[in-house]
Design a protein around this motif. Structure first.
Motif, PDB file in Angstrom:
ATOM      1  N   GLU A   1     -53.917 -23.377 -32.720  1.00 57.06           N
ATOM      2  CA  GLU A   1     -52.615 -22.451 -32.500  1.00 57.06           C
ATOM      3  C   GLU A   1     -51.289 -23.311 -33.043  1.00 57.06           C
ATOM      4  O   GLU A   1     -50.495 -22.962 -33.619  1.00 57.06           O
ATOM      5  CB  GLU A   1     -52.184 -21.673 -31.023  1.00 57.06           C
ATOM      6  CG  GLU A   1     -53.473 -20.577 -30.431  1.00 57.06           C
ATOM      7  CD  GLU A   1     -53.042 -19.620 -31.609  1.00 57.06           C
ATOM      8  OE1 GLU A   1     -51.786 -19.741 -31.559  1.00 57.06           O
ATOM      9  OE2 GLU A   1     -53.825 -18.853 -32.449  1.00 57.06           O
TER      10      GLU A   1
ATOM     11  N   GLU B   1     -59.099 -24.386 -29.219  1.00 60.05           N
ATOM     12  CA  GLU B   1     -57.655 -23.234 -29.533  1.00 60.05           C
ATOM     13  C   GLU B   1     -56.032 -23.973 -29.133  1.00 60.05           C
ATOM     14  O   GLU B   1     -55.034 -22.859 -29.962  1.00 60.05           O
ATOM     15  CB  GLU B   1     -58.158 -21.880 -28.320  1.00 60.05           C
ATOM     16  CG  GLU B   1     -59.377 -21.372 -28.648  1.00 60.05           C
ATOM     17  CD  GLU B   1     -59.338 -20.190 -27.676  1.00 60.05           C
ATOM     18  OE1 GLU B   1     -59.817 -18.877 -27.334  1.00 60.05           O
ATOM     19  OE2 GLU B   1     -58.853 -20.151 -26.031  1.00 60.05           O
TER      20      GLU B   1
ATOM     21  N   VAL C   1     -64.001 -25.249 -26.608  1.00 58.41           N
ATOM     22  CA  VAL C   1     -63.135 -24.150 -26.872  1.00 58.41           C
ATOM     23  C   VAL C   1     -61.854 -24.610 -26.474  1.00 58.41           C
ATOM     24  O   VAL C   1     -61.156 -23.515 -27.766  1.00 58.41           O
ATOM     25  CB  VAL C   1     -63.708 -22.392 -26.288  1.00 58.41           C
ATOM     26  CG1 VAL C   1     -63.223 -21.419 -26.953  1.00 58.41           C
ATOM     27  CG2 VAL C   1     -65.430 -22.615 -27.034  1.00 58.41           C
TER      28      VAL C   1
ATOM     29  N   LEU D   1     -61.285 -23.520 -36.283  1.00 61.10           N
ATOM     30  CA  LEU D   1     -62.190 -22.532 -35.166  1.00 61.10           C
ATOM     31  C   LEU D   1     -62.807 -21.944 -35.667  1.00 61.10           C
ATOM     32  O   LEU D   1     -63.751 -20.816 -34.153  1.00 61.10           O
ATOM     33  CB  LEU D   1     -60.427 -22.047 -35.428  1.00 61.10           C
ATOM     34  CG  LEU D   1     -60.187 -20.773 -34.057  1.00 61.10           C
ATOM     35  CD1 LEU D   1     -59.896 -21.639 -32.027  1.00 61.10           C
ATOM     36  CD2 LEU D   1     -58.847 -20.408 -33.831  1.00 61.10           C
TER      37      LEU D   1
ATOM     38  N   LYS E   1     -64.326 -13.269 -31.823  1.00 61.39           N
ATOM     39  CA  LYS E   1     -63.038 -13.736 -31.672  1.00 61.39           C
ATOM     40  C   LYS E   1     -62.967 -14.646 -33.338  1.00 61.39           C
ATOM     41  O   LYS E   1     -62.195 -14.731 -33.744  1.00 61.39           O
ATOM     42  CB  LYS E   1     -63.179 -15.177 -30.885  1.00 61.39           C
ATOM     43  CG  LYS E   1     -62.370 -14.378 -29.567  1.00 61.39           C
ATOM     44  CD  LYS E   1     -62.271 -15.946 -28.512  1.00 61.39           C
ATOM     45  CE  LYS E   1     -61.313 -15.291 -27.500  1.00 61.39           C
ATOM     46  NZ  LYS E   1     -61.047 -16.527 -25.995  1.00 61.39           N
ATOM     47  N   SER E   2     -64.209 -15.176 -33.425  1.00 62.81           N
ATOM     48  CA  SER E   2     -63.994 -15.455 -34.759  1.00 62.81           C
ATOM     49  C   SER E   2     -64.036 -14.492 -36.181  1.00 62.81           C
ATOM     50  O   SER E   2     -63.039 -14.882 -37.183  1.00 62.81           O
ATOM     51  CB  SER E   2     -65.906 -15.770 -34.893  1.00 62.81           C
ATOM     52  OG  SER E   2     -66.151 -16.415 -36.439  1.00 62.81           O
TER      53      SER E   2
ATOM     54  N   TYR F   1     -66.281 -21.232 -32.711  1.00 58.66           N
ATOM     55  CA  TYR F   1     -66.194 -19.489 -31.997  1.00 58.66           C
ATOM     56  C   TYR F   1     -67.603 -19.475 -33.129  1.00 58.66           C
ATOM     57  O   TYR F   1     -68.791 -18.623 -31.441  1.00 58.66           O
ATOM     58  CB  TYR F   1     -65.691 -18.841 -32.628  1.00 58.66           C
ATOM     59  CG  TYR F   1     -63.997 -18.719 -32.015  1.00 58.66           C
ATOM     60  CD1 TYR F   1     -63.592 -19.339 -30.330  1.00 58.66           C
ATOM     61  CD2 TYR F   1     -62.244 -18.547 -32.612  1.00 58.66           C
ATOM     62  CE1 TYR F   1     -62.562 -19.453 -30.276  1.00 58.66           C
ATOM     63  CE2 TYR F   1     -61.486 -18.352 -31.752  1.00 58.66           C
ATOM     64  CZ  TYR F   1     -61.310 -18.751 -31.256  1.00 58.66           C
ATOM     65  OH  TYR F   1     -60.172 -18.720 -30.064  1.00 58.66           O
TER      66      TYR F   1
ATOM     67  N   VAL G   1     -60.451 -14.609 -35.985  1.00 57.12           N
ATOM     68  CA  VAL G   1     -59.597 -15.151 -37.136  1.00 57.12           C
ATOM     69  C   VAL G   1     -59.874 -15.077 -38.620  1.00 57.12           C
ATOM     70  O   VAL G   1     -58.750 -15.320 -39.698  1.00 57.12           O
ATOM     71  CB  VAL G   1     -60.452 -16.927 -36.577  1.00 57.12           C
ATOM     72  CG1 VAL G   1     -60.048 -17.983 -37.583  1.00 57.12           C
ATOM     73  CG2 VAL G   1     -59.669 -16.843 -35.649  1.00 57.12           C
TER      74      VAL G   1
END
Length: 867
Positions: free
Chosen positions: A688, A684, A680, A704, A716-717, A708, A720
């Motif tokens: 980014e 990330e 993870v 991503l 977090k998923s 997640y 996104v």
């Protein structure tokens, strides 16, 4: 004493300007001052009207020649009118009429030329020579031979000029080779091939070459005295070199060139302009450089714009655009001819350096004052279509119309290509409909447009229509008859090279085999470009054995052929075979590895887990092969390490690269590795960086989300996915397809648009239950939504590749291999399901995704689950 005054007298008047004479006009025409020659004729005609000078028959022939040089039909008609008014057409010789006949033809008015010939009261040998040349200019080959017969019937003597035109006509009448041989016999019998004059001899060489009788041309060239002409006979040598190159026998052309130099014949600009294309065809850059070195030793050759054009084209064809530009810049600005500008612009365009091509095109007219030709426009239009910085793409069509080039076939083909690249196939078809007559290039251009836009069925339909052009069905017979306006068009090697990627795109080997059969029947399968396309097609359709068989049968292979098969072995997970082939390529010296070769070899190492060998190749490719480690090659090294779980080393490679857009591929490979190994933190970081560099690329967000979701970080998923919606980025929907009986069947996840959707879903339900009974457990990590496990399983059940496999099982005979292609990467669950299905039903399943092939046999995959 007073001075005596001087007598007052007026100064004498200045002498009146003398009107020009026939001698004045002749000298101006001879010097190439054609506009001045016509102005002098106008002044002489005006003076003749005032009786201060006489317009005679000696003034009109050179003036007609100047009018023809300027392509001024208006001027030719004016001269004709003056001849009629002053009764100068009738005389002891038909010199004026002969000159007008030639001028009308060169200005494009054959009707006027023929009418003038018919009205002539007396004709001489020059008259018939002019008529035959005019008919050849308009490609009226049989009427030209009829004129020859009339000339003989009237008892006029034939000259070498007559024979040159007759041989040109015979060279275009391949259906009757007897005519050319008779002309050869006539030349021998009448001594036209004896002595120092070589016009007829060179024309005879060209005739045999055009008729495809190159061996006959070589025999004639090697005959006694043919190469021993006083003064070196450079024109004859040049003719032989040129015809061998144009006949595709480039190796023999180079041998003739060496023989020429050995015999002491000094090559000139035409020699190099003819021979340099052979270096491109043979991919012999070293020989091209040798010729360039010879040229640099001669100041006149070095400044010759035509030689420079050939050098630019040679370097550009070898992807040495920088060297091509150096040659261009060495020619003085005022001496750069149109052909040189065209060669450099086309070189940039072919190399994909579109901004450079457009910048040079703009300079060509604004700074150098060189007016672009149809070739210029056809060369620069692809750059107009591809360039992201050039906004006025459709406006170029208006520029072409204003220039009066819209009816030129080369420009029309380039415009078709432009609109096809822009996705406007309706406009491309409209232009295609206006082309008369349509040749194989026009058809190939539209077919290519269809393939590029993914309209593969339309492309194949066009090929069928192409072969029917100019033919209609006779009511009395089943055979086609050639139409009056257009000749039938036969698909050539370019047609096949265009269609084969379409077969590969659809994973449609049945259609590809049809094309292969056509290539064999028409002796096109030995062509290196067609052979390379066949190797690629079979490989991408999953038929690796056939791909290798085609490769082994090719008489000659280039770097593309080798690269295609190395890439194919890598995509099929056969890393050892790919590297063995790479080693064989290096040892054979048949082709030198380039950047693409190493991309293919490193990808093979990555797919097969050959980490050490891949890294060794990456570190030694510059030292051993002179290949620079480009950003794409760095990305390959990152992929090798990332798949192997060596993420820290992969990260260090990316950090060693220059920051910016060139890191996109490397970061993308790294993000995929983070998803594979569920890292993870590093995922990330990679994501980014990619969001900064490519904020509108959906695959970065999806990867991503996968990371997640696999880690259970649903919040977090969701963030996104929300970020995607805010930017208007949408995930490309998964689509799988299968070819059966020449028809492509497409399936989307969960969709029901296919006519047999109900039956396919029911069969998939049955397969699903059988798999569950045999221990299959759905891998729900592939589902990005935070929903119940049963709902995730329901989504996975109808993924597109599962539906395509189920349809194949329903519609193919027992034991047949199922071949499915997908536009995205196959998901983990479908990969596992395919293994179960292959064992349950006893079928081989070949699944091609966007990255590689998976061969499922008896519950195992060729990738060894290393993917």
């Amino acid at each position: 004493m007073a001075a005596t005054p001087l007598p007052v007298t007026s100064p004498p008047p200045p002498p009146l300007p003398q009107p020009p004479t026939a001698a004045t006009i002749r000298s101006l025409t001879a010097a190439g001052n054609h506009a001045a020659a016509l102005h002098a004729l106008s002044s002489l005609s005006a003076a003749s009207s005032s009786h201060s000078a006489t317009l005679d028959r000696f003034a009109l022939p050179p003036a007609a020649k100047s009018a023809a040089a300027l392509r001024s039909l208006t001027a030719v008609r004016s001269i004709h009118g003056a001849a009629l008014r002053h009764d100068l057409l009738d005389g002891p010789t038909p010199a004026v009429s002969n000159a007008l006949l030639t001028a009308y033809a060169r200005c494009g008015d054959l009707t006027a030329a023929l009418a003038l010939f018919d009205a002539m009261p007396s004709r001489d040998a020059v008259t018939f020579n002019s008529l035959i040349a005019a008919l050849c200019l308009f490609r009226r080959w049989l009427p030209a031979l009829d004129a020859l017969r009339d000339m003989l019937l009237e008892g006029h003597p034939l000259t070498s000029f007559t024979l040159v035109s007759v041989l040109l006509a015979c060279s275009h009448l391949a259906e009757d080779l007897r005519l050319g041989r008779e002309a050869h016999a006539f030349a021998l019998k009448n001594g036209f091939l004896d002595g120092d004059e070589r016009f007829a001899f060179n024309a005879l060489l060209s005739m045999y070459a055009r008729l495809g009788l190159v061996d006959d041309a070589q025999t004639l060239f090697g005959s006694v005295g043919a190469t021993d002409v006083p003064g070196g006979g450079v024109v004859t040598w040049n003719t032989m070199v040129s015809l061998l190159v144009q006949s595709g026998r480039c190796g023999e052309a180079i041998e003739v060139l060496y023989d020429m130099v050995a015999r002491g014949v000094r090559p000139d600009g035409v020699t190099f302009a003819s021979a340099l294309p052979a270096c491109s065809q043979l991919e012999m850059l070293s020989l091209g450089r040798e010729m360039h070195a010879y040229v640099l030793k001669d100041a006149d050759l070095a400044a010759n714009s035509f030689v420079a054009s050939a050098l630019v084209d040679m370097y550009a064809s070898h992807e040495r655009v920088g060297a091509a530009r150096l040659v261009f810049d060495m020619v003085p600005a005022g001496e750069r001819q149109l052909g040189l500008w065209n060669a450099m612009i086309c070189g940039y365009a072919q190399a994909g350096l579109d901004e450079d091509a457009l910048e040079l095109f703009a300079r060509m007219e604004t700074e150098a004052g060189v007016v672009p030709s149809e070739t210029t426009i056809a060369g620069v239009l692809p750059s107009c279509a591809r360039s992201e910085t050039f906004a006025g793409k459709e406006a170029v069509h208006g520029y072409v119309v204003k220039r009066g080039m819209a009816d030129n076939p080369f420009v029309q083909n380039a415009l078709m290509d432009l609109y096809a690249r822009l996705g406007d196939m309706d406009a491309a078809r409209w232009i295609f409909a206006t082309i008369e007559p349509r040749d194989v290039v026009s058809w190939n251009t539209l077919i290519t447009g269809c393939v590029v836009q993914g309209h593969i069925r339309d492309a194949f339909q066009l090929v069928r229509e192409m072969q029917q052009q100019g033919r209609f069905t006779d009511a009395a017979t089943e055979d086609g008859i050639a139409g009056a306006d257009e000749e039938p068009v036969v698909p050539n090697n370019i047609t096949l090279m265009t269609l084969l990627p379409g077969c590969a795109m659809l994973a449609a080997p049945a259609r590809g085999k049809e094309i292969h059969g056509y290539a064999v029947r028409h002796a096109l399968d030995s062509d290196v470009a067609v052979g390379s396309a066949l190797v690629d097609m079979y490989a991408k359709c999953g038929c690796l054995a056939l791909s290798r068989a085609v490769f082994d049968r090719l008489p000659r292979r280039n770097v593309i052929t080798w690269n295609v098969l190395i890439m194919a072995y890598g995509m099929h997970g056969l890393g050892d075979e790919a590297i063995a082939l790479f080693d064989r390529m290096v040892a054979s010296d048949e082709a030198k590895p380039n950047e693409v070769t190493f991309i293919a070899a490193l990808a093979a190492c990555s797919h097969s887990g050959m980490v050490d060998r891949g890294l060794e190749m990456f570190r030694s490719m510059k030292r051993n092969h002179g290949v620079e480690p480009t950003p794409d090659l760095h990305a390959c090294a990152v992929d090798i390490l990332g798949r192997a779980g060596r993420l820290d080393e992969a990260y260090r490679i990316i950090s060693s690269m220059e920051p910016g857009e060139q890191q996109v591929s490397a970061w993308s490979s790294f993000l995929g590795a983070c998803r594979l190994h569920r890292n993870v933190a590093l995922g990330e970081i990679a994501a980014e960086r990619l969001f900064e560099l490519e904020p509108d690329e959906a695959s970065h967000y999806v990867l991503l989300c996968n990371i997640y979701s696999a880690a259970g970080l649903w919040e977090k998923s969701s963030e996104v996915r929300s970020r995607m919606r805010q930017r208007g980025v949408s995930k490309e929907p998964g689509c799988s397809w299968i070819e059966l009986d020449g028809v492509i069947h497409r399936f989307m996840a969960g969709e029901s648009a296919h006519p047999e959707s109900t039956l396919v879903h029911a069969h998939m339900d049955a397969l699903w239950e059988r798999m569950r009974d045999q221990g299959y457990t759905p891998d729900t990590s592939s589902v990005l939504h935070d929903i119940e496990e049963s709902e995730k399983a329901a989504i996975l059940r109808y993924h597109s590749e599962k539906l395509a496999i189920a349809f194949g099982l329903l519609r193919t005979p027992p034991g047949a291999t199922i071949r499915v292609a997908k536009n995205l990467r196959v998901c983990n669950d479908c990969h596992e399901a395919a293994k179960f299905i292959s064992r349950m039903v006893g079928r081989d399943i070949v699944l091609r995704d966007v990255r590689r092939f998976h061969h499922f046999v008896d519950g195992a995959c060729s990738c060894g689950d290393y993917w």
